[in-house]
Motif scaffolding. Structure first.
Motif, PDB file in Angstrom:
ATOM      1  N   TYR A  36       0.856  -1.061  -0.003  1.00 20.75           N
ATOM      2  CA  TYR A  36      -0.040  -0.054  -0.030  1.00 20.75           C
ATOM      3  C   TYR A  36       0.719   1.254  -0.034  1.00 20.75           C
ATOM      4  O   TYR A  36       0.597   2.160  -0.744  1.00 20.75           O
ATOM      5  CB  TYR A  36      -0.848  -0.031   1.243  1.00 20.75           C
ATOM      6  N   GLN A  37       1.911   1.201   0.675  1.00 17.87           N
ATOM      7  CA  GLN A  37       3.048   2.600   0.773  1.00 17.87           C
ATOM      8  C   GLN A  37       3.392   2.488  -0.396  1.00 17.87           C
ATOM      9  O   GLN A  37       3.606   3.859  -0.965  1.00 17.87           O
ATOM     10  CB  GLN A  37       3.961   2.109   1.887  1.00 17.87           C
ATOM     11  N   ASP A  38       4.025   1.527  -1.259  1.00 19.19           N
ATOM     12  CA  ASP A  38       4.466   1.680  -2.326  1.00 19.19           C
ATOM     13  C   ASP A  38       3.704   2.381  -3.449  1.00 19.19           C
ATOM     14  O   ASP A  38       4.071   3.056  -4.371  1.00 19.19           O
ATOM     15  CB  ASP A  38       5.139   0.302  -2.975  1.00 19.19           C
ATOM     16  N   LEU A  39       2.456   1.675  -3.480  1.00 15.83           N
ATOM     17  CA  LEU A  39       1.292   2.233  -4.339  1.00 15.83           C
ATOM     18  C   LEU A  39       1.145   3.568  -4.048  1.00 15.83           C
ATOM     19  O   LEU A  39       0.715   4.305  -4.978  1.00 15.83           O
ATOM     20  CB  LEU A  39      -0.018   1.308  -4.119  1.00 15.83           C
ATOM     21  N   LEU A  42       3.817   5.551  -5.545  1.00 16.46           N
ATOM     22  CA  LEU A  42       3.628   5.583  -7.198  1.00 16.46           C
ATOM     23  C   LEU A  42       2.367   6.551  -7.585  1.00 16.46           C
ATOM     24  O   LEU A  42       2.646   7.304  -8.584  1.00 16.46           O
ATOM     25  CB  LEU A  42       3.355   4.186  -7.565  1.00 16.46           C
ATOM     26  N   HIS A  43       1.437   6.649  -6.969  1.00 12.33           N
ATOM     27  CA  HIS A  43       0.181   7.403  -7.005  1.00 12.33           C
ATOM     28  C   HIS A  43       0.648   8.863  -6.959  1.00 12.33           C
ATOM     29  O   HIS A  43       0.483   9.711  -7.665  1.00 12.33           O
ATOM     30  CB  HIS A  43      -0.898   7.335  -6.129  1.00 12.33           C
ATOM     31  N   GLU A  44       1.588   9.160  -5.874  1.00 15.95           N
ATOM     32  CA  GLU A  44       1.897  10.632  -5.512  1.00 15.95           C
ATOM     33  C   GLU A  44       2.800  11.003  -6.683  1.00 15.95           C
ATOM     34  O   GLU A  44       2.700  12.287  -7.053  1.00 15.95           O
ATOM     35  CB  GLU A  44       2.585  10.863  -4.379  1.00 15.95           C
ATOM     36  N   LEU A  51      -1.518   8.478 -14.292  1.00 11.36           N
ATOM     37  CA  LEU A  51      -1.870   7.284 -13.702  1.00 11.36           C
ATOM     38  C   LEU A  51      -2.762   7.357 -12.715  1.00 11.36           C
ATOM     39  O   LEU A  51      -2.819   8.275 -11.814  1.00 11.36           O
ATOM     40  CB  LEU A  51      -0.475   6.937 -13.210  1.00 11.36           C
ATOM     41  N   VAL A  52      -3.596   6.228 -12.713  1.00 10.19           N
ATOM     42  CA  VAL A  52      -4.646   6.013 -11.716  1.00 10.19           C
ATOM     43  C   VAL A  52      -4.521   4.601 -11.315  1.00 10.19           C
ATOM     44  O   VAL A  52      -4.873   3.886 -12.090  1.00 10.19           O
ATOM     45  CB  VAL A  52      -6.380   6.147 -12.160  1.00 10.19           C
ATOM     46  N   VAL A 142       8.101  -2.206 -13.058  1.00 11.44           N
ATOM     47  CA  VAL A 142       6.738  -1.415 -13.079  1.00 11.44           C
ATOM     48  C   VAL A 142       6.825  -0.117 -13.504  1.00 11.44           C
ATOM     49  O   VAL A 142       6.299   0.417 -14.525  1.00 11.44           O
ATOM     50  CB  VAL A 142       6.090  -1.423 -11.628  1.00 11.44           C
ATOM     51  N   ILE A 143       7.870   0.660 -12.992  1.00 10.67           N
ATOM     52  CA  ILE A 143       8.209   2.138 -13.311  1.00 10.67           C
ATOM     53  C   ILE A 143       8.330   2.501 -14.634  1.00 10.67           C
ATOM     54  O   ILE A 143       7.843   3.208 -15.182  1.00 10.67           O
ATOM     55  CB  ILE A 143       9.202   2.766 -12.216  1.00 10.67           C
TER      56      ILE A 143
END
Length: 153
Positions: A36-39, A42-44, A51-52, A142-143
């Motif tokens: 969750y922290q990594d997601l 990524l969101h930020e 990206l959503v 992923v990135i």
């Protein structure tokens, strides 16, 4: 096709047209819950570029909290989650599998085997990648793919 948000309202997936989507089946009591922290990171980092991240709580593997309200609070308090979360759905194959996950698994050719599997969808709505649970959202793999899809307008 639509999905229900955490308030039970129908949200058409067409609302995310022209966005790059990372669709993730999530659970609050899993060995991968720290993703969750990594997601969120990524969101930020990429939300303003298109990206959503869409988080879909699922208790298919018996590792989710009892109510969607508990999930929302858990994600907010522990990980500061700001990306959209939705109501509980079934992600595993079978008669109860949500139509979104029927589409994702049929296009990837792979069933969902565990929590925090990630499906990357391009702006034109085509499935580009299916990442296993063990693939961290902050991984180079992923990135790089997210950045490439964000460049494709």
């Amino acid at each position: 096709m639509s999905v229900k948000n955490t308030k039970g309202e129908d949200i058409p997936l067409s609302d995310y047209k022209d966005k790059v989507l990372l669709i993730v089946n999530v659970a609050s009591r899993c060995g991968y819950t720290s993703q969750y922290q990594d997601l969120q990171m990524l969101h930020e980092r990429y939300h303003d570029e298109g990206l959503v991240i869409l988080g879909f709580p699922s208790d298919d593997f018996n590792q989710e909290l009892d109510t969607i309200e508990e999930v929302v609070e858990f994600c907010s308090v522990n990980y500061g989650v700001e990306f959209p979360l939705f109501d509980f759905i079934h992600v595993k194959g079978g008669d109860n599998q949500h139509p979104l996950y029927q589409w994702l698994t049929s296009h990837s050719g792979r069933d969902v085997k565990w929590n925090f599997e990630k499906f990357l969808v391009s702006r034109d709505g085509s499935l580009k990648e299916h990442f296993e649970s063990s693939t961290n959202p902050q991984s180079t793999e992923v990135i790089n793919q997210v950045e490439q899809l964000l460049l494709d307008k």
